[in-house]
Motif scaffolding. Structure first.
Motif, PDB file in Angstrom:
ATOM      1  N   GLU A  64       0.815  -1.214   0.000  1.00 26.59           N
ATOM      2  CA  GLU A  64       0.000   0.000   0.000  1.00 26.59           C
ATOM      3  C   GLU A  64       0.850   1.265   0.000  1.00 26.59           C
ATOM      4  OE1 GLU A  64      -3.018   0.010   2.994  1.00 26.59           O
ATOM      5  OE2 GLU A  64      -3.766  -1.960   2.390  1.00 26.59           O
ATOM      6  N   ASP A  65       2.081   1.150   0.541  1.00 24.87           N
ATOM      7  CA  ASP A  65       2.980   2.306   0.571  1.00 24.87           C
ATOM      8  C   ASP A  65       3.769   2.464  -0.725  1.00 24.87           C
ATOM      9  OD1 ASP A  65       4.649   0.135   0.764  1.00 24.87           O
ATOM     10  OD2 ASP A  65       5.649   0.782   2.603  1.00 24.87           O
ATOM     11  N   GLY A  66       3.506   1.584  -1.708  1.00 19.55           N
ATOM     12  CA  GLY A  66       4.202   1.668  -2.984  1.00 19.55           C
ATOM     13  C   GLY A  66       5.550   0.977  -3.010  1.00 19.55           C
ATOM     14  N   GLN A  67       5.942   0.414  -1.880  1.00 21.79           N
ATOM     15  CA  GLN A  67       7.226  -0.279  -1.798  1.00 21.79           C
ATOM     16  C   GLN A  67       7.044  -1.756  -2.163  1.00 21.79           C
ATOM     17  OE1 GLN A  67      10.208   1.278  -1.221  1.00 21.79           O
ATOM     18  NE2 GLN A  67       8.856   3.044  -1.449  1.00 21.79           N
ATOM     19  N   PRO A  68       8.054  -2.343  -2.820  1.00 22.97           N
ATOM     20  CA  PRO A  68       7.928  -3.759  -3.207  1.00 22.97           C
ATOM     21  C   PRO A  68       7.879  -4.679  -1.990  1.00 22.97           C
ATOM     22  CG  PRO A  68      10.037  -2.829  -3.947  1.00 22.97           C
ATOM     23  CD  PRO A  68       9.290  -1.741  -3.250  1.00 22.97           C
ATOM     24  N   LEU A  69       6.965  -5.643  -2.067  1.00 24.30           N
ATOM     25  CA  LEU A  69       6.895  -6.693  -1.055  1.00 24.30           C
ATOM     26  C   LEU A  69       7.858  -7.796  -1.496  1.00 24.30           C
ATOM     27  CD1 LEU A  69       3.007  -6.834  -0.699  1.00 24.30           C
ATOM     28  CD2 LEU A  69       4.625  -5.639   0.784  1.00 24.30           C
ATOM     29  N   ASP A  70       7.964  -8.838  -0.738  1.00 24.65           N
ATOM     30  CA  ASP A  70       8.863  -9.939  -1.084  1.00 24.65           C
ATOM     31  C   ASP A  70       8.118 -11.000  -1.894  1.00 24.65           C
ATOM     32  OD1 ASP A  70      11.277 -11.297  -1.110  1.00 24.65           O
ATOM     33  OD2 ASP A  70      10.804 -12.436   0.695  1.00 24.65           O
ATOM     34  N   ARG A  71       7.229 -10.551  -2.806  1.00 33.00           N
ATOM     35  CA  ARG A  71       6.443 -11.454  -3.643  1.00 33.00           C
ATOM     36  C   ARG A  71       6.412 -10.886  -5.059  1.00 33.00           C
ATOM     37  NH1 ARG A  71       3.861 -15.378  -1.192  1.00 33.00           N
ATOM     38  NH2 ARG A  71       2.152 -15.525  -2.659  1.00 33.00           N
ATOM     39  N   TYR A  72       6.190 -11.783  -6.018  1.00 36.08           N
ATOM     40  CA  TYR A  72       6.230 -11.389  -7.417  1.00 36.08           C
ATOM     41  C   TYR A  72       5.027 -11.968  -8.152  1.00 36.08           C
ATOM     42  CZ  TYR A  72      10.948 -10.014  -6.353  1.00 36.08           C
ATOM     43  OH  TYR A  72      12.041  -9.404  -5.789  1.00 36.08           O
ATOM     44  N   GLU A  73       4.482 -11.172  -9.074  1.00 34.15           N
ATOM     45  CA  GLU A  73       3.336 -11.563  -9.876  1.00 34.15           C
ATOM     46  C   GLU A  73       3.837 -12.076 -11.232  1.00 34.15           C
ATOM     47  OE1 GLU A  73      -0.804  -9.365 -10.553  1.00 34.15           O
ATOM     48  OE2 GLU A  73       0.899  -8.224 -11.322  1.00 34.15           O
ATOM     49  N   VAL A  74       3.401 -13.271 -11.607  1.00 36.32           N
ATOM     50  CA  VAL A  74       3.806 -13.864 -12.878  1.00 36.32           C
ATOM     51  C   VAL A  74       2.949 -13.246 -13.979  1.00 36.32           C
ATOM     52  CG1 VAL A  74       4.018 -15.995 -14.219  1.00 36.32           C
ATOM     53  CG2 VAL A  74       4.490 -16.015 -11.755  1.00 36.32           C
ATOM     54  N   GLN A  75       3.591 -12.445 -14.845  1.00 36.13           N
ATOM     55  CA  GLN A  75       2.890 -11.781 -15.939  1.00 36.13           C
ATOM     56  C   GLN A  75       2.877 -12.627 -17.197  1.00 36.13           C
ATOM     57  OE1 GLN A  75       5.109  -7.995 -15.979  1.00 36.13           O
ATOM     58  NE2 GLN A  75       3.084  -7.095 -15.789  1.00 36.13           N
ATOM     59  N   ALA A  76       3.935 -13.367 -17.433  1.00 37.57           N
ATOM     60  CA  ALA A  76       4.022 -14.232 -18.618  1.00 37.57           C
ATOM     61  C   ALA A  76       4.663 -15.536 -18.189  1.00 37.57           C
ATOM     62  CB  ALA A  76       4.842 -13.568 -19.717  1.00 37.57           C
ATOM     63  N   GLY A  77       4.042 -16.623 -18.601  1.00 41.93           N
ATOM     64  CA  GLY A  77       4.530 -17.937 -18.210  1.00 41.93           C
ATOM     65  C   GLY A  77       3.556 -18.649 -17.302  1.00 41.93           C
ATOM     66  N   GLY A  78       2.273 -18.324 -17.429  1.00 42.95           N
ATOM     67  CA  GLY A  78       1.257 -18.914 -16.557  1.00 42.95           C
ATOM     68  C   GLY A  78       1.170 -20.420 -16.665  1.00 42.95           C
ATOM     69  N   ARG A  79       1.330 -20.972 -17.872  1.00 41.27           N
ATOM     70  CA  ARG A  79       1.287 -22.432 -18.030  1.00 41.27           C
ATOM     71  C   ARG A  79       2.507 -23.072 -17.362  1.00 41.27           C
ATOM     72  NH1 ARG A  79      -1.292 -25.377 -21.395  1.00 41.27           N
ATOM     73  NH2 ARG A  79       0.570 -26.255 -22.338  1.00 41.27           N
ATOM     74  N   ARG A  80       3.656 -22.437 -17.509  1.00 39.02           N
ATOM     75  CA  ARG A  80       4.857 -22.960 -16.837  1.00 39.02           C
ATOM     76  C   ARG A  80       4.693 -22.878 -15.326  1.00 39.02           C
ATOM     77  NH1 ARG A  80       8.394 -18.947 -19.315  1.00 39.02           N
ATOM     78  NH2 ARG A  80       6.591 -18.420 -20.557  1.00 39.02           N
ATOM     79  N   TYR A  81       4.097 -21.764 -14.844  1.00 38.44           N
ATOM     80  CA  TYR A  81       3.834 -21.624 -13.415  1.00 38.44           C
ATOM     81  C   TYR A  81       2.910 -22.746 -12.931  1.00 38.44           C
ATOM     82  CZ  TYR A  81       1.929 -19.889  -9.039  1.00 38.44           C
ATOM     83  OH  TYR A  81       1.527 -19.792  -7.737  1.00 38.44           O
ATOM     84  N   ARG A  82       1.832 -23.013 -13.681  1.00 36.12           N
ATOM     85  CA  ARG A  82       0.883 -24.068 -13.280  1.00 36.12           C
ATOM     86  C   ARG A  82       1.540 -25.452 -13.310  1.00 36.12           C
ATOM     87  NH1 ARG A  82      -2.521 -20.812 -16.517  1.00 36.12           N
ATOM     88  NH2 ARG A  82      -4.010 -19.672 -15.250  1.00 36.12           N
ATOM     89  N   ALA A  83       2.436 -25.663 -14.254  1.00 37.45           N
ATOM     90  CA  ALA A  83       3.160 -26.937 -14.312  1.00 37.45           C
ATOM     91  C   ALA A  83       4.081 -27.079 -13.100  1.00 37.45           C
ATOM     92  CB  ALA A  83       3.956 -27.050 -15.614  1.00 37.45           C
ATOM     93  N   LEU A  84       4.757 -26.005 -12.726  1.00 36.89           N
ATOM     94  CA  LEU A  84       5.600 -26.036 -11.521  1.00 36.89           C
ATOM     95  C   LEU A  84       4.736 -26.259 -10.284  1.00 36.89           C
ATOM     96  CD1 LEU A  84       7.960 -23.050 -12.387  1.00 36.89           C
ATOM     97  CD2 LEU A  84       8.604 -25.477 -12.316  1.00 36.89           C
ATOM     98  N   GLU A  85       3.573 -25.604 -10.244  1.00 39.44           N
ATOM     99  CA  GLU A  85       2.642 -25.769  -9.128  1.00 39.44           C
ATOM    100  C   GLU A  85       2.208 -27.233  -9.007  1.00 39.44           C
ATOM    101  OE1 GLU A  85      -1.031 -23.092  -7.662  1.00 39.44           O
ATOM    102  OE2 GLU A  85      -1.258 -23.920  -9.683  1.00 39.44           O
ATOM    103  N   LEU A  86       1.949 -27.884 -10.129  1.00 35.40           N
ATOM    104  CA  LEU A  86       1.580 -29.297 -10.127  1.00 35.40           C
ATOM    105  C   LEU A  86       2.721 -30.144  -9.577  1.00 35.40           C
ATOM    106  CD1 LEU A  86      -0.356 -31.594 -10.819  1.00 35.40           C
ATOM    107  CD2 LEU A  86       0.573 -31.550 -13.160  1.00 35.40           C
ATOM    108  N   LEU A  87       3.951 -29.845  -9.972  1.00 39.25           N
ATOM    109  CA  LEU A  87       5.102 -30.587  -9.460  1.00 39.25           C
ATOM    110  C   LEU A  87       5.257 -30.402  -7.947  1.00 39.25           C
ATOM    111  CD1 LEU A  87       7.626 -29.893 -12.352  1.00 39.25           C
ATOM    112  CD2 LEU A  87       6.537 -32.086 -11.806  1.00 39.25           C
ATOM    113  N   VAL A  88       4.948 -29.203  -7.444  1.00 43.26           N
ATOM    114  CA  VAL A  88       4.993 -28.957  -5.991  1.00 43.26           C
ATOM    115  C   VAL A  88       3.912 -29.782  -5.302  1.00 43.26           C
ATOM    116  CG1 VAL A  88       4.598 -27.219  -4.188  1.00 43.26           C
ATOM    117  CG2 VAL A  88       6.083 -26.683  -6.130  1.00 43.26           C
ATOM    118  N   LYS A  89       2.697 -29.784  -5.862  1.00 41.56           N
ATOM    119  CA  LYS A  89       1.592 -30.556  -5.273  1.00 41.56           C
ATOM    120  C   LYS A  89       1.909 -32.053  -5.264  1.00 41.56           C
ATOM    121  CE  LYS A  89      -2.140 -27.365  -6.308  1.00 41.56           C
ATOM    122  NZ  LYS A  89      -3.303 -27.066  -7.154  1.00 41.56           N
ATOM    123  N   GLN A  90       2.616 -32.510  -6.283  1.00 41.73           N
ATOM    124  CA  GLN A  90       3.007 -33.922  -6.368  1.00 41.73           C
ATOM    125  C   GLN A  90       4.228 -34.227  -5.501  1.00 41.73           C
ATOM    126  OE1 GLN A  90       3.703 -34.319 -10.598  1.00 41.73           O
ATOM    127  NE2 GLN A  90       1.568 -34.841 -11.015  1.00 41.73           N
TER     128      GLN A  90
END
Length: 109
Positions: A64-90
């Motif tokens: 809210e203060d405009g300063q970066p948090l320690d998290r990042y939003e995936v703008q491109a690569g959503g399918r790769r992100y979901r594939a990595l998420e599946l590997l984490v779940k497995q």
């Protein structure tokens, strides 16, 4: 023949770094417009076999203060992100595994 654009101007490439998977979130704006032929499950298997061949494009999430948090939003690569998420779940990939990311400060892809 058209003259080339100003090529003397220096460009700056986006910085890259490995970011732990659990620090990444999928952007609501990351929506594939064309269906790909490979399923998320097949992509996950390919990543498990050959590793991640292309970095994710991310931008810092700002507080809210405009300063970066320690998290990042995936703008491109959503399918790769979901594939990595599946590997984490497995439990084939640690949730804190480093993921190669290109960091876009301007939010433009």
């Amino acid at each position: 023949m058209a003259s080339p654009k100003n090529t003397s101007r220096k460009i700056t490439l986006s910085r890259s770094r490995d970011i732990p998977f659990n620090k990444l979130v999928l952007s609501d704006r990351n929506v594939r417009r064309v269906q790909a032929g490979v399923s998320i499950e097949d992509l996950a298997e390919d990543i498990a076999r050959r590793t991640l061949l292309q970095s994710l494009s991310v931008r810092p999430i700002l507080g809210e203060d405009g300063q970066p948090l320690d998290r990042y939003e995936v703008q491109a690569g959503g399918r790769r992100y979901r594939a990595l998420e599946l590997l984490v779940k497995q439990k084939r990939l640690n949730k804190t595994a480093p993921v190669p990311c290109v960091i876009r400060e301007d939010g433009i892809l």
